[in-house]
Scaffold this motif. Structure first.
Motif, PDB file in Angstrom:
ATOM      1  N   ASP A  36       0.851  -1.192   0.000  1.00 15.56           N
ATOM      2  CA  ASP A  36       0.000   0.000   0.000  1.00 15.56           C
ATOM      3  C   ASP A  36       0.887   1.242   0.000  1.00 15.56           C
ATOM      4  O   ASP A  36       2.103   1.167   0.115  1.00 15.56           O
ATOM      5  N   LYS A 141     -10.408  -0.494   3.321  1.00 20.00           N
ATOM      6  CA  LYS A 141      -9.371  -1.517   3.187  1.00 20.00           C
ATOM      7  C   LYS A 141      -9.784  -2.822   3.865  1.00 20.00           C
ATOM      8  O   LYS A 141      -9.580  -3.901   3.318  1.00 20.00           O
ATOM      9  N   LYS A 147      -8.071  -6.246   3.293  1.00 20.30           N
ATOM     10  CA  LYS A 147      -6.648  -6.147   3.626  1.00 20.30           C
ATOM     11  C   LYS A 147      -6.465  -6.160   5.136  1.00 20.30           C
ATOM     12  O   LYS A 147      -6.874  -5.235   5.831  1.00 20.30           O
ATOM     13  N   ALA A 150      -4.828  -3.142   7.354  1.00 19.82           N
ATOM     14  CA  ALA A 150      -5.508  -1.852   7.511  1.00 19.82           C
ATOM     15  C   ALA A 150      -5.055  -1.133   8.776  1.00 19.82           C
ATOM     16  O   ALA A 150      -4.871   0.079   8.777  1.00 19.82           O
TER      17      ALA A 150
END
Length: 193
Positions: A36, A141, A147, A150
């Motif tokens: 990210d 997220k 994900k 996060a």
């Protein structure tokens, strides 16, 4: 001014282009765990400037379109494009509401009044972003993208968003207060109702 609608649409397109360029090419990207990223940029300043010049709807649309296009053309940010569009549009709406409905800056000729309400409006729009960008980003997220990282990126996003907000308030205020007298003198200043 003869055709205000064309003028507003043209300036909205200009704000979209400026926010795209500023967000895409003048950012400092910070890579985060899990592939990210977050960034320090002044794209929000252009969104706020658009709302100060054109009102919340047109300014918000300009900033939202420009930064969403920036997200769509970046492989790291592409999944965040819907979130970006909504949040940047809200920055413009809030800034425009405070500047033009509460502060009535486009109707005032008092420089102190205009300066005060320009700063208050910019802070209002970007304070919304400081709170909701990391918060919505976290849930986006976690729930939509699934994900688990996060939590790891939340602190970085809060920090980057806060830096972006402070710098954007300063830049948008300075540019608006410098641009306003020139637009008035050139008979190009748009009075938001």
């Amino acid at each position: 001014m003869r055709n205000e609608k064309v003028y507003k649409i043209t300036l909205t397109a200009l704000m979209a282009a400026l926010s795209y360029v500023v967000f895409t090419f003048l950012q400092f990207k910070i890579t985060l765990p899990g592939g990210d990223a977050t960034s320090i940029h002044l794209g929000n300043a252009v969104c706020v400037l658009g709302a100060l010049l054109l009102g919340g709807v047109y300014g918000g649309i300009g900033g939202a379109i420009g930064m969403t296009i920036g997200d769509l053309l970046d492989p790291i940010y592409i999944v965040y494009a819907p979130k970006t569009f909504i949040l940047k549009f809200c920055i413009g709406l809030i800034t425009g509401l405070v500047a033009h409905k509460l502060g009535k800056i486009s109707e005032s000729t008092d420089t102190k009044h205009v300066t005060k309400w320009t700063i208050i409006a910019a802070i209002s729009g970007l304070l919304f972003n400081v709170i909701f960008d990391p918060l919505v980003g976290y849930f986006y997220k976690l729930l939509i993208l699934g994900k688990p990282a996060a939590e790891l990126t939340l602190a970085w996003n809060i920090t980057a968003t806060s830096i972006n907000a402070v710098s954007s308030v300063i830049v948008a205020t300075i540019v608006y207060l410098a641009l306003r007298p020139a637009l008035i003198k050139a008979n190009l200043f748009f009075k938001v109702k």
